[in-house]
Design a protein around this motif. Sequence first.
Motif, PDB file in Angstrom:
ATOM      1  N   ALA A 109       9.322  94.138 -12.382  1.00 31.63           N
ATOM      2  CA  ALA A 109      10.466  93.689 -11.582  1.00 31.63           C
ATOM      3  C   ALA A 109      10.090  92.417 -10.823  1.00 31.63           C
ATOM      4  O   ALA A 109       8.917  92.163 -10.534  1.00 31.63           O
ATOM      5  CB  ALA A 109      10.848  94.796 -10.610  1.00 31.63           C
ATOM      6  N   CYS A 128      11.110 102.726  -4.849  1.00 33.29           N
ATOM      7  CA  CYS A 128       9.965 102.396  -5.715  1.00 33.29           C
ATOM      8  C   CYS A 128       8.891 103.490  -5.643  1.00 33.29           C
ATOM      9  O   CYS A 128       8.331 103.756  -4.588  1.00 33.29           O
ATOM     10  CB  CYS A 128       9.359 101.056  -5.310  1.00 33.29           C
ATOM     11  N   PRO A 129       8.574 104.128  -6.772  1.00 32.58           N
ATOM     12  CA  PRO A 129       7.578 105.208  -6.750  1.00 32.58           C
ATOM     13  C   PRO A 129       6.144 104.698  -6.643  1.00 32.58           C
ATOM     14  O   PRO A 129       5.212 105.487  -6.484  1.00 32.58           O
ATOM     15  CB  PRO A 129       7.797 105.911  -8.096  1.00 32.58           C
ATOM     16  N   ALA A 130       5.964 103.392  -6.763  1.00 28.48           N
ATOM     17  CA  ALA A 130       4.596 102.840  -6.773  1.00 28.48           C
ATOM     18  C   ALA A 130       4.293 102.014  -5.526  1.00 28.48           C
ATOM     19  O   ALA A 130       3.269 101.330  -5.476  1.00 28.48           O
ATOM     20  CB  ALA A 130       4.406 101.989  -8.025  1.00 28.48           C
ATOM     21  N   ALA A 132       5.467  99.315  -4.699  1.00 30.21           N
ATOM     22  CA  ALA A 132       5.193  97.964  -5.207  1.00 30.21           C
ATOM     23  C   ALA A 132       6.061  96.897  -4.545  1.00 30.21           C
ATOM     24  O   ALA A 132       5.894  95.708  -4.833  1.00 30.21           O
ATOM     25  CB  ALA A 132       5.396  97.933  -6.725  1.00 30.21           C
ATOM     26  N   VAL A 138       7.840  91.733  -4.953  1.00 28.02           N
ATOM     27  CA  VAL A 138       7.203  92.743  -5.804  1.00 28.02           C
ATOM     28  C   VAL A 138       5.717  92.420  -5.955  1.00 28.02           C
ATOM     29  O   VAL A 138       5.344  91.288  -6.268  1.00 28.02           O
ATOM     30  CB  VAL A 138       7.868  92.775  -7.201  1.00 28.02           C
ATOM     31  N   CYS A 143       3.538  97.233  -9.807  1.00 26.65           N
ATOM     32  CA  CYS A 143       4.770  97.532 -10.546  1.00 26.65           C
ATOM     33  C   CYS A 143       4.431  97.962 -11.964  1.00 26.65           C
ATOM     34  O   CYS A 143       3.686  97.279 -12.659  1.00 26.65           O
ATOM     35  CB  CYS A 143       5.667  96.296 -10.565  1.00 26.65           C
ATOM     36  N   TYR A 144       4.965  99.094 -12.401  1.00 35.59           N
ATOM     37  CA  TYR A 144       4.728  99.518 -13.776  1.00 35.59           C
ATOM     38  C   TYR A 144       6.012  99.508 -14.605  1.00 35.59           C
ATOM     39  O   TYR A 144       6.090 100.107 -15.673  1.00 35.59           O
ATOM     40  CB  TYR A 144       4.005 100.864 -13.843  1.00 35.59           C
ATOM     41  N   GLY A 145       7.027  98.828 -14.085  1.00 39.00           N
ATOM     42  CA  GLY A 145       8.211  98.554 -14.891  1.00 39.00           C
ATOM     43  C   GLY A 145       9.173  99.694 -15.074  1.00 39.00           C
ATOM     44  O   GLY A 145       9.915  99.719 -16.058  1.00 39.00           O
ATOM     45  N   CYS A 146       9.231 100.649 -14.129  1.00 39.62           N
ATOM     46  CA  CYS A 146      10.114 101.808 -14.319  1.00 39.62           C
ATOM     47  C   CYS A 146      11.589 101.420 -14.232  1.00 39.62           C
ATOM     48  O   CYS A 146      12.453 102.124 -14.732  1.00 39.62           O
ATOM     49  CB  CYS A 146       9.798 102.899 -13.311  1.00 39.62           C
ATOM     50  N   GLY A 147      11.901 100.323 -13.566  1.00 33.13           N
ATOM     51  CA  GLY A 147      13.268  99.811 -13.539  1.00 33.13           C
ATOM     52  C   GLY A 147      14.166 100.414 -12.481  1.00 33.13           C
ATOM     53  O   GLY A 147      15.346 100.065 -12.390  1.00 33.13           O
ATOM     54  N   ARG A 148      13.639 101.339 -11.658  1.00 36.32           N
ATOM     55  CA  ARG A 148      14.515 102.018 -10.701  1.00 36.32           C
ATOM     56  C   ARG A 148      15.065 101.100  -9.626  1.00 36.32           C
ATOM     57  O   ARG A 148      16.128 101.343  -9.077  1.00 36.32           O
ATOM     58  CB  ARG A 148      13.748 103.171 -10.046  1.00 36.32           C
ATOM     59  N   CYS A 149      14.332 100.078  -9.287  1.00 34.18           N
ATOM     60  CA  CYS A 149      14.795  99.194  -8.212  1.00 34.18           C
ATOM     61  C   CYS A 149      15.933  98.274  -8.676  1.00 34.18           C
ATOM     62  O   CYS A 149      16.706  97.790  -7.859  1.00 34.18           O
ATOM     63  CB  CYS A 149      13.626  98.359  -7.686  1.00 34.18           C
TER      64      CYS A 149
END
Length: 369
Positions: A109, A128-130, A132, A138, A143-149
């Motif tokens: 992100a 953000c779960p990380a 990040a 960011v 960031c591992y790219g989960c896309g939630r944000c």
Amino acid sequence: MPPKNLLPENLLPKSTKPSPLQSLQSGTWFKLICGASYQELPAIRNLALVYSLAGADCIDVAADPAVVAAAKEGIAAAERVAAEHSRPYQRPWLMVSMSAGEDPHFRKAWFDPAVCPALCPRPCEKICPADAIEVGGVVGDRCYGCGRCLPVCPWGLIEAKSHPTRLSDVARQVLTQADALEIHTQVGQFEAFKQLWQVIKPWSHNLNIISISCPDAEGLIGYLKDLRRIIVPHSSSVKALNVMWQTDGRPMSGDIGKGTTHAAIRLAQKVIASDLIGYVQLAGGTNQYTAPKLNALNLLHKSPENSRNNCQTGDRMVSGVAYGSFARCLLMPVIGQTLYLEEVSLTLWKAVAIAESLVKPLKQSVVSK
Ligand code: SF4
Ligand code: SF4
């Protein structure tokens, strides 16, 4: 993060646990997914340490030399801790993940914090779960790219930027250190896969298994067969590689809720019902409900006696489960950013007990039936 000395061979703990290959064959394979673009090194070291002690068969990390080094350190630390505590230990395989073509696992992100309205309640940061997202934007390494944000920004300021792996730069360095490789692909990326394989092929003889991670789509089984023909050509005189199909049900969603596991199970059933040769392992939406659900559906092996030839077609079942966001979120509140977790004994064993709560239901599926 300075590496610590490895124990001499004669002081390493003797393994009384099944090898990763035996776990695959008996349907009890547990893989931790650290994240194909997750690069937070202390967290990766700790996750590898804790899940290795908890009995994971494989630690899957980004194809990044620094990440590989951090994971190896965590695995080596687990070996030392197990020896010190006379604890049975089996070193897990280290798997690196690469991408064929554009792949959401390799995105990050991005937004320009300078344009964020001052009154924004910062929902992106909360979701953000990380951890990040900070005031400065960011933090790319987290960031591992989960896309939630992406959808939660009221002003639509967050975008996903693709970070494809620069394979030629890292292939030799990471593949000579890894036991296994995972290639993320999607139906329709055949040419990209072929190009990737040409780069990887010289190093493939080092590997115990090649995992192909692919979400469902029309024409999936035919596409996977085409990929297998590239990896294991009929004319090949070299030892045939083990191939595993990672059924990527609902990518990076396991910590969202109970229902996310169903897509991975449905996709695994589809691959199992086909005549594709290879081990079948779930991912994408897996969580604490996955192993009990697989057991209820009789998709895990019932006993070691009928667990032979699990990679062959026919009377085939699930070989194992990979856990990503759920496994990480389970531990992060405990281990946080602690450096050298093995030196904080209480926290370490608390984290191992939590990790075992995820590993054991899968491992016990053989003996409990
Ligand atoms: S929510 Fe996901 S995509 Fe967004 S910054 Fe956090 S880890 Fe990256
Ligand atoms: S939600 Fe959007 S506007 Fe608010 S801090 Fe995050 S990126 Fe900026």
